[in-house]
Scaffold this motif. Sequence first.
Motif, mmCIF file in Angstrom:
data_model
loop_
_atom_site.group_PDB
_atom_site.id
_atom_site.type_symbol
_atom_site.label_atom_id
_atom_site.label_comp_id
_atom_site.label_asym_id
_atom_site.label_seq_id
_atom_site.Cartn_x
_atom_site.Cartn_y
_atom_site.Cartn_z
ATOM 1 N N PRO A 77 0.815 -1.224 0.000
ATOM 2 C CA PRO A 77 0.000 0.000 0.000
ATOM 3 C C PRO A 77 0.845 1.269 0.000
ATOM 4 O O PRO A 77 0.431 2.292 -0.557
ATOM 5 C CB PRO A 77 -0.804 -0.119 1.304
ATOM 6 N N ALA A 78 2.044 1.219 0.613
ATOM 7 C CA ALA A 78 2.909 2.407 0.661
ATOM 8 C C ALA A 78 3.367 2.811 -0.746
ATOM 9 O O ALA A 78 3.601 3.994 -1.015
ATOM 10 C CB ALA A 78 4.123 2.122 1.544
ATOM 11 N N LYS A 79 3.465 1.834 -1.642
ATOM 12 C CA LYS A 79 3.878 2.119 -3.019
ATOM 13 C C LYS A 79 2.767 2.837 -3.782
ATOM 14 O O LYS A 79 3.018 3.771 -4.547
ATOM 15 C CB LYS A 79 4.243 0.808 -3.714
ATOM 16 N N TRP A 80 1.530 2.431 -3.553
ATOM 17 C CA TRP A 80 0.411 2.962 -4.332
ATOM 18 C C TRP A 80 -0.234 4.189 -3.707
ATOM 19 O O TRP A 80 -0.839 5.008 -4.391
ATOM 20 C CB TRP A 80 -0.647 1.870 -4.534
ATOM 21 N N LYS A 81 -0.144 4.294 -2.393
ATOM 22 C CA LYS A 81 -0.634 5.484 -1.675
ATOM 23 C C LYS A 81 -2.115 5.794 -1.949
ATOM 24 O O LYS A 81 -2.502 6.941 -2.164
ATOM 25 C CB LYS A 81 0.211 6.719 -2.025
ATOM 26 N N PHE A 82 -2.955 4.767 -1.933
ATOM 27 C CA PHE A 82 -4.390 5.001 -2.046
ATOM 28 C C PHE A 82 -4.900 5.518 -0.695
ATOM 29 O O PHE A 82 -4.790 4.814 0.312
ATOM 30 C CB PHE A 82 -5.132 3.714 -2.414
ATOM 31 N N PRO A 83 -5.466 6.720 -0.637
ATOM 32 C CA PRO A 83 -5.864 7.293 0.649
ATOM 33 C C PRO A 83 -7.105 6.645 1.262
ATOM 34 O O PRO A 83 -7.360 6.777 2.455
ATOM 35 C CB PRO A 83 -6.130 8.767 0.314
ATOM 36 N N ASP A 84 -7.879 5.935 0.447
ATOM 37 C CA ASP A 84 -9.161 5.391 0.907
ATOM 38 C C ASP A 84 -9.172 3.866 0.961
ATOM 39 O O ASP A 84 -10.233 3.241 0.890
ATOM 40 C CB ASP A 84 -10.295 5.867 -0.001
ATOM 41 N N LEU A 85 -7.993 3.256 1.083
ATOM 42 C CA LEU A 85 -7.910 1.799 1.014
ATOM 43 C C LEU A 85 -8.768 1.123 2.083
ATOM 44 O O LEU A 85 -9.496 0.164 1.806
ATOM 45 C CB LEU A 85 -6.448 1.360 1.160
ATOM 46 N N ASP A 86 -8.706 1.625 3.308
ATOM 47 C CA ASP A 86 -9.483 1.010 4.389
ATOM 48 C C ASP A 86 -10.980 1.241 4.207
ATOM 49 O O ASP A 86 -11.800 0.378 4.535
ATOM 50 C CB ASP A 86 -9.034 1.543 5.754
ATOM 51 N N GLU A 87 -11.343 2.398 3.684
ATOM 52 C CA GLU A 87 -12.764 2.675 3.426
ATOM 53 C C GLU A 87 -13.315 1.745 2.350
ATOM 54 O O GLU A 87 -14.496 1.374 2.378
ATOM 55 C CB GLU A 87 -12.950 4.130 2.988
ATOM 56 N N LEU A 88 -12.475 1.356 1.403
ATOM 57 C CA LEU A 88 -12.929 0.505 0.310
ATOM 58 C C LEU A 88 -13.442 -0.841 0.807
ATOM 59 O O LEU A 88 -14.446 -1.351 0.322
ATOM 60 C CB LEU A 88 -11.790 0.289 -0.701
ATOM 61 N N TRP A 89 -12.735 -1.432 1.773
ATOM 62 C CA TRP A 89 -13.211 -2.739 2.243
ATOM 63 C C TRP A 89 -14.191 -2.625 3.397
ATOM 64 O O TRP A 89 -15.068 -3.466 3.557
ATOM 65 C CB TRP A 89 -12.038 -3.648 2.634
ATOM 66 N N SER A 90 -14.062 -1.568 4.221
ATOM 67 C CA SER A 90 -14.947 -1.465 5.383
ATOM 68 C C SER A 90 -16.229 -0.713 5.077
ATOM 69 O O SER A 90 -17.245 -0.923 5.750
ATOM 70 C CB SER A 90 -14.220 -0.754 6.533
ATOM 71 N N GLY A 91 -16.182 0.172 4.074
ATOM 72 C CA GLY A 91 -17.349 0.988 3.759
ATOM 73 C C GLY A 91 -17.640 2.018 4.832
ATOM 74 O O GLY A 91 -18.716 2.606 4.877
ATOM 75 N N MET A 92 -16.656 2.272 5.721
ATOM 76 C CA MET A 92 -16.882 3.165 6.840
ATOM 77 C C MET A 92 -15.740 4.161 6.940
ATOM 78 O O MET A 92 -14.582 3.850 6.657
ATOM 79 C CB MET A 92 -16.974 2.355 8.156
#
Length: 411
Positions: free
Chosen positions: A392-407
Amino acid sequence: MLKKIAVEQLVVGMHLKEFCGSWMEHPFWRSGFVITDPKDITTIRASAIREVWIDCGKGLDVAVGETAVSESDSEEQVEAELREAVSSSRDVAPLSVQEELARAAKICHQSKQAVLSMFQEARMGKTVDTGGAKQLVQEITDSVTRNPGALISLARLKTADDYTYMHSVAVCAMMVALAKQLGLSEEETRSAGIAGLMHDLGKAAMPMDVLNKPGKLTDAEFAIIKKHPEEGYRLLQTGNAVDPMVLDVCLHHHEKVDGSGYPKGLKGEQISLFAKMGAVCDVYDAITSNRPYKSGWDPAESLRKMAEWASGHFDGKVFQAFVKSLGIYPIGSLVQLSSGRLGVVVEQTAKSLTTPCVKVFYSTKSHMRIVPEIVDLSRPGNSDKIVSREDPAKWKFPDLDELWSGMQVLY
């Protein structure tokens, strides 16, 4: 003599035996204490709890003429009602991750408050009440039974400031899931959960400036932190009838099978099954969580690194069961599929540890975001498969956790 009274009847000096209602409805770590602070009464009245049990033999009675369970009622009847009051019906029917996440978030929030209260009481020198953990562990166990991935994954998303408290909740949940994977009895599973919740209690005795230091610890500071298993063991012994297994995990969860751990340098079969379980769960949550001095690793990458250490650090059988309980690609792992799409694992599937459900959201071919779509890699006819873990550090997606949790806000 036990009496059930309305919360409006509570006064300073009464011995609060038990709350009438779910643990989730009140903010106290424990019951079974004499009320000495009027603020506690205010807090109880502000909660969803409407009635409580008091023990008139250990504290003040209600005023003459006030309504309460009649003293003429037999002790057997009162005890039966007391047991019924604290044993709410359990809902353990299987749910999907998305269905369980909201309930798990509430449990995470309440659990953090409870563990924070426990640590504060320990710091003030109060007797540690492991009995107060039973309802909390039951709530966590029921969530893990409904869906093992939801609460475990949410607990990983703690902030650095919450680490000490939420780490205990995360390890509790993983100990329960691991106990179930190992086929342990319901009683052993409950004890494992309590052990996970209590394993780091000794950190309550650590200097706060060392415990929360934002940088790397010096050798002298690390020597202090290494005393926390023995301090936790000491604190737990102040309680009544503490489960020996809970004491064992607290003292030995930093032992390693090659003998290089601490505090006793135990090796191999000298370490109990439950302490070996505690070691695996403790390390996984530590390396996947954001700390004051480092960002957590990706879940799948963390398991890969742990596999490298397994021969000297962990018991092989326990580690294999741990991987099965989480999946080779745990929820929240960033992966690349053979189609060139990137996705985050959102749920495990029954077919195989290598074919979870993945929410794809980025194309490495077009270098663009795509409309999120959940791909079940275990579905018949599906040709896509995971080809790599991604950092994830390579791609730096700011919403990675929101994507799977929806929260956005978890607890």
